[in-house]
Design a protein around this motif. Sequence first.
Motif, mmCIF file in Angstrom:
data_model
loop_
_atom_site.group_PDB
_atom_site.id
_atom_site.type_symbol
_atom_site.label_atom_id
_atom_site.label_comp_id
_atom_site.label_asym_id
_atom_site.label_seq_id
_atom_site.Cartn_x
_atom_site.Cartn_y
_atom_site.Cartn_z
ATOM 1 N N ALA A 107 0.829 -1.209 0.000
ATOM 2 C CA ALA A 107 0.000 0.000 0.000
ATOM 3 C C ALA A 107 0.863 1.259 0.000
ATOM 4 O O ALA A 107 0.560 2.234 -0.705
ATOM 5 C CB ALA A 107 -0.932 -0.009 1.212
ATOM 6 N N GLU A 108 1.946 1.234 0.777
ATOM 7 C CA GLU A 108 2.838 2.396 0.825
ATOM 8 C C GLU A 108 3.493 2.643 -0.533
ATOM 9 O O GLU A 108 3.594 3.786 -0.997
ATOM 10 C CB GLU A 108 3.906 2.187 1.899
ATOM 11 C CG GLU A 108 3.364 2.261 3.324
ATOM 12 C CD GLU A 108 4.435 1.925 4.357
ATOM 13 O OE1 GLU A 108 5.502 1.415 3.946
ATOM 14 O OE2 GLU A 108 4.198 2.161 5.563
ATOM 15 N N GLN A 111 1.060 4.184 -2.952
ATOM 16 C CA GLN A 111 0.831 5.606 -2.706
ATOM 17 C C GLN A 111 2.024 6.448 -3.154
ATOM 18 O O GLN A 111 1.851 7.543 -3.693
ATOM 19 C CB GLN A 111 0.525 5.820 -1.224
ATOM 20 C CG GLN A 111 -0.834 5.263 -0.805
ATOM 21 C CD GLN A 111 -1.041 5.256 0.697
ATOM 22 O OE1 GLN A 111 -0.152 4.886 1.457
ATOM 23 N NE2 GLN A 111 -2.224 5.649 1.146
ATOM 24 N N LYS A 112 3.226 5.916 -2.961
ATOM 25 C CA LYS A 112 4.418 6.633 -3.440
ATOM 26 C C LYS A 112 4.443 6.715 -4.958
ATOM 27 O O LYS A 112 5.005 7.647 -5.545
ATOM 28 C CB LYS A 112 5.677 5.949 -2.929
ATOM 29 C CG LYS A 112 5.914 6.122 -1.431
ATOM 30 C CD LYS A 112 7.162 5.370 -0.977
ATOM 31 C CE LYS A 112 7.373 5.506 0.533
ATOM 32 N NZ LYS A 112 8.544 4.714 0.997
ATOM 33 N N ALA A 115 -0.774 6.547 -6.330
ATOM 34 C CA ALA A 115 -2.137 6.091 -6.066
ATOM 35 C C ALA A 115 -2.791 6.995 -5.021
ATOM 36 O O ALA A 115 -2.248 7.180 -3.931
ATOM 37 C CB ALA A 115 -2.125 4.645 -5.596
ATOM 38 N N LYS A 116 -3.950 7.529 -5.341
ATOM 39 C CA LYS A 116 -4.654 8.433 -4.442
ATOM 40 C C LYS A 116 -5.839 7.766 -3.746
ATOM 41 O O LYS A 116 -6.237 8.172 -2.659
ATOM 42 C CB LYS A 116 -5.163 9.655 -5.222
ATOM 43 C CG LYS A 116 -4.086 10.419 -5.977
ATOM 44 C CD LYS A 116 -3.106 11.093 -5.030
ATOM 45 C CE LYS A 116 -2.109 11.958 -5.807
ATOM 46 N NZ LYS A 116 -1.062 12.529 -4.918
ATOM 47 N N THR A 117 -6.416 6.761 -4.398
ATOM 48 C CA THR A 117 -7.618 6.124 -3.868
ATOM 49 C C THR A 117 -7.355 4.638 -3.635
ATOM 50 O O THR A 117 -6.357 4.076 -4.099
ATOM 51 C CB THR A 117 -8.787 6.272 -4.853
ATOM 52 O OG1 THR A 117 -8.471 5.557 -6.061
ATOM 53 C CG2 THR A 117 -9.039 7.735 -5.182
ATOM 54 N N ASP A 118 -8.287 3.991 -2.925
ATOM 55 C CA ASP A 118 -8.171 2.552 -2.698
ATOM 56 C C ASP A 118 -8.201 1.791 -4.021
ATOM 57 O O ASP A 118 -7.480 0.799 -4.203
ATOM 58 C CB ASP A 118 -9.305 2.062 -1.795
ATOM 59 C CG ASP A 118 -9.150 2.540 -0.354
ATOM 60 O OD1 ASP A 118 -8.101 3.133 -0.033
ATOM 61 O OD2 ASP A 118 -10.078 2.327 0.448
ATOM 62 N N ILE A 121 -4.852 1.843 -5.512
ATOM 63 C CA ILE A 121 -3.936 0.937 -4.808
ATOM 64 C C ILE A 121 -4.147 -0.495 -5.287
ATOM 65 O O ILE A 121 -3.194 -1.243 -5.520
ATOM 66 C CB ILE A 121 -4.140 1.043 -3.278
ATOM 67 C CG1 ILE A 121 -3.714 2.426 -2.782
ATOM 68 C CG2 ILE A 121 -3.356 -0.049 -2.553
ATOM 69 C CD1 ILE A 121 -3.998 2.667 -1.310
ATOM 70 N N HIS A 283 -3.139 3.165 9.129
ATOM 71 C CA HIS A 283 -2.460 2.942 7.857
ATOM 72 C C HIS A 283 -3.249 1.965 7.014
ATOM 73 O O HIS A 283 -4.075 1.199 7.505
ATOM 74 C CB HIS A 283 -1.036 2.407 8.080
ATOM 75 C CG HIS A 283 -1.013 1.051 8.689
ATOM 76 N ND1 HIS A 283 -1.028 0.843 10.043
ATOM 77 C CD2 HIS A 283 -1.002 -0.191 8.119
ATOM 78 C CE1 HIS A 283 -1.015 -0.456 10.294
ATOM 79 N NE2 HIS A 283 -1.005 -1.111 9.149
ATOM 80 N N LYS A 284 -2.982 1.982 5.731
ATOM 81 C CA LYS A 284 -3.675 1.100 4.791
ATOM 82 C C LYS A 284 -2.849 -0.152 4.534
ATOM 83 O O LYS A 284 -1.623 -0.122 4.589
ATOM 84 C CB LYS A 284 -3.933 1.830 3.468
ATOM 85 C CG LYS A 284 -4.917 2.995 3.564
ATOM 86 C CD LYS A 284 -5.144 3.628 2.205
ATOM 87 C CE LYS A 284 -6.102 4.805 2.294
ATOM 88 N NZ LYS A 284 -7.468 4.375 2.635
#
Length: 687
Positions: A107-108, A111-112, A115-118, A121, A283-284
């Motif tokens: 997930a991290e 996002q790096k 990715a802005k949304t689930d 991701i 955290h996701k």
Amino acid sequence: MLTGCVGRNGGGQNHYVGQERLAPFDSWGQIALGADWSRPPRLQNTPSYWYINTQMFKYDDNITHYVKVPDPSAITYAHCADWQVRAVRLGGLPWYPQWNKSPIVVAEEAQKAGAKTDAEIVDYTVKQLKSGAMQFAIEDPDAPENWPRVWMIWRGNALGSSARGQEYFFKFLLGTHHNMDCEEVAKPHIKDMKYRESPLGKLDLIIDLNMRMNTTPTYSDIVLPAAHWYEKEDINTTDMHSYILPMGAAVPPNWEAKSDWDAYRFLAKKFSELAVKHFPKPHKEVVMSPLMHDSPGEMTQPAIPDVKDWKKGDCDLIPGVTGPNITVATRDYTNVYNRWTSLGPLMKTKYGFHNILVSGKPFYDEYINDPHTPKTEWGGEKYISLMEAKEACNTVIHFSSLTNGENNYQQWLIEEHHTGLHGEQYKEAKESVKKIFGHDPSRVWTLKHAELTPKAMEAAKTEYHGIADEIAGPDRNFRTNYDDIVAQPKRWLNSPLWAGDTRNGRSYTGYTNQIDFRLPWRTLTGRQHFYLDHPTYLEFGEALCTHKYKLDPNKMNELKRSDKSGALHLNYITPHGKWQIHSTHYDNLRMLTLSRGGNVIWVNDRDCESAGIKDNDWVEAYNDNGVYVARAVVSARIPSGTCFAYHSQERTINIPKSQIRNKIRGGFHNSLPRQRLKLPTLSVAGY
């Protein structure tokens, strides 16, 4: 099925006692799996898990070496381990760890990467899998990052009576003494799984929450004492007793022992305190879960002419369709304790089972607004309290269709919608049943028993618009709680989650609802059937009910190295235990006086005579998997060529050193078997 006995009291198919299941699992599952706070839960089927992680798969040969199939050359994979790999990547089975990267890291990284949304991701995760940048952990299970490291055991005797192939557990998970004397044979037959040298002692830590010193705690790093029976408040159910059974606390637990609920509450509190340092913010993480029965995922992969495999380029990887579901969950580890002690907001959303999902909001509102309901507040919100075990019991009871009449009615309305059993269609179904039986079997039980309550008699004579009104309508106002069932036993309601009609004193028999109300069977056709046209079933010759001969012991890779000179060659059976199956503490002095003072093996008298074995002699039963040292019980009741070692014995008392295994401490009844998975027909994806 051939005689028409299924779904009939007295002659129907009921569940085997060893498969008794939790009854109110619609509500219990939300609490037990934390689904009131975060979904989906992470669940793992243990046969696959231990088959792989204890290395037992490496001692299995080509599948067709053991069993006959119509055409050996048509089998997609020669080894069972590869079928496990395929099942995981197509969504047929779960696997943890999921990948060779932490789900938090995935997930991290997503996002790096922007990715802005689930959804983005998930899309990133799919691309990583398709490109090969990320692997499924089961594709390389012996890589250090994919080993199990910590094992928390709750009450089950996991290293004792549950560890089929116990010596493999000892050698490969614990790295301790063992009595194995066998050789790996799987390597030439495995294609999709990476084959490495077997690691020894994978686990770093074993914690056991147990109420007695059985085999498992003797091999654990930390043993937490658990409250015994009559020292805690709890509920117990099975699918055959049709009651919610309370377990009351007659006395408090001894010394440091805690009830199961209090023990995990204690752990949750300590965990939350540590999380403040290591995971201070939510955290996701990415969660992979299989396609489930009774869900749309069950039919997303057409099986004819064959199931398509995205890894082979047959199709694209689409989560929840051609592969497992992939979702994003948000974890808040600093609030694990708060969440443990309160019923979360997801309980207000849809929940249930078998795709019968009701809205929990009206039941949540009803319960939290009751002045007698304990409540808790944190984070500026008020919740139903789960601080005490009794509160958890009451919550399970309130939110289940088995014990809440309105919930039961709402679930039957959903089932009525699924099946069309209302109005004219319902009348037509009822008339068709009458033509077969000459009466309405769903009501004749009541009409024949005049001593039943007037309400039941009245309901039996009423005409109903649909199945919900008939089954659940008369009991919509039914409610109960823990104190009620302590004061007086109460049968649960006839729920659509189960197949047996338990109304008005009728005993539970599976599938009476299907017979009496023309409810569709839980198959893709909605009918009873013998034939499965899935290509994998056809490959293995199991599309129809098929007699399978017993496996040839000379092909099982269990007798290659063991010295058989002068020894009896016997079939080994481990039936339900004698003298201890209903007494957990079989190894106390009183129980030990009932038979030879420890572990025993029963052998036929003539077989014993041929080998010079006398009653009560110490003997060693052995094969390549291990050795079992016990006293012989010589008996004419045991068939010749067979020996019995009743299961649930322990490795705690009277276990001498083995003569044929270099004076290593001998094993017990689970030292001789090795886990073998059923043919891949039980792990296929797609239909």
